[in-house]
Design an enzyme around this catalytic site. Sequence first.
Site, PDB file in Angstrom:
ATOM      1  N   SER A 183       0.642  -1.015  -0.033  1.00 16.45           N
ATOM      2  CA  SER A 183       0.294  -0.054   0.053  1.00 16.45           C
ATOM      3  C   SER A 183       0.770   1.169   0.043  1.00 16.45           C
ATOM      4  CB  SER A 183      -0.892   0.040   1.284  1.00 16.45           C
ATOM      5  OG  SER A 183      -1.963   1.125   1.285  1.00 16.45           O
ATOM      6  N   ASP A 199      -4.442  -4.484   5.789  1.00 12.71           N
ATOM      7  CA  ASP A 199      -4.993  -5.401   4.627  1.00 12.71           C
ATOM      8  C   ASP A 199      -3.969  -6.202   4.368  1.00 12.71           C
ATOM      9  OD1 ASP A 199      -6.613  -6.184   2.665  1.00 12.71           O
ATOM     10  OD2 ASP A 199      -5.689  -4.975   1.238  1.00 12.71           O
ATOM     11  N   HIS A 239      -2.488  -0.825  -3.468  1.00  7.69           N
ATOM     12  CA  HIS A 239      -3.768  -0.277  -3.298  1.00  7.69           C
ATOM     13  C   HIS A 239      -3.580   1.192  -4.066  1.00  7.69           C
ATOM     14  CE1 HIS A 239      -4.402  -1.864   1.164  1.00  7.69           C
ATOM     15  NE2 HIS A 239      -4.970  -2.798   0.057  1.00  7.69           N
TER      16      HIS A 239
END
Length: 350
Positions: free
Chosen positions: A22, A140, A49
């Site tokens: 991310s 995540d 992401h």
Amino acid sequence: MDDLSKSGSVMARSSIIAIGASAGGVRALCSLASELPGTIGVPVLIVLHVGAQQSVLPALLNAAGPLPAKHAKDGEPLLPDRIYVAPPDRHMVVVDSQLRLSRGPKENCARPAIDPLFRSVAESYGPAAVGVILTGNQNDGTLGLFEIARRGGIAIAQDPDEAAYPDMPRSAAEHVALDYTLRIADMPKLLVHLASGKDGKEKAMPITPFQSDVGQTPELIDSIPFERPVAITCPDCGGALHSSEVGTITKFGCHIGHSYTAETMAIAQFDKMERVMREAFRFLNERAEFCLQMAEQYYPQEPDLSAAWQAASRQALDRAYKLRDLVEQDWITPEVAESRFTQSQGSVSR
């Protein structure tokens, strides 16, 4: 597919590598790709992401190293010596050795999200799967990496001390029995060894059941009993959420398919609450303006009705300012405090 059994000192050859990142991920991924050989022998799947924004990650990876990179296409077969990148606003998963893309519900407020890819890789490849978590905020990928480890695959995380944003690798280290925690510079050699069968682990993690017996003692707020809501609802769609335990991780999901880890849920719920309150502030301002316009319309023909509209406008404006003051007060946010405490404890222990 190669024999996936692991016995004695004979290690199974890894058949797929899945990587999630991310914040700070572009630099980390380019650094990793620059040291991978052009003939690693397995497909490499990447989720970064990016949301719905345009992504140039494949071009950057192509410029960084010899492995060809491209955005994945729905239904295409997986080939070795390729890097497949999840395209914007699409989850990427593996089904029957093919890549499938979807605009399914966001997970941990992200699409593409890392967890769906990792789960599918764990289910399809079992002990032959490798999962890697790199830099990023929140957590995540932790649930998906847990599934990879549980099914006997290799679980890897970037050293949090090196990561530009350490939340994701730190969460993986806290909740998953990692096989390796290392710096980006050391990952290419390890991945090559795993792909060639020179390294691995013996068996899958056992499934450990967890139960929760949280007490439900009624709470009084200013001497008024706090009526607990029937259900906690999804910040994305408003549907009822159910909770489950995956290892040491609490997961919330709705019937639509939106899912959150507990930490992400807390942040998403607070953001939704603040957004709704600010929307209410805007509506009250708009009501004040509408009532004022009605007062001007009825004045001077119907002064009493005009005065009533003026009173309604003042009331709406007064309540709008009270609501604004409430929104802008300091809020107790244990999820933020917990994250900072965990980071400080990690720094002290090292």
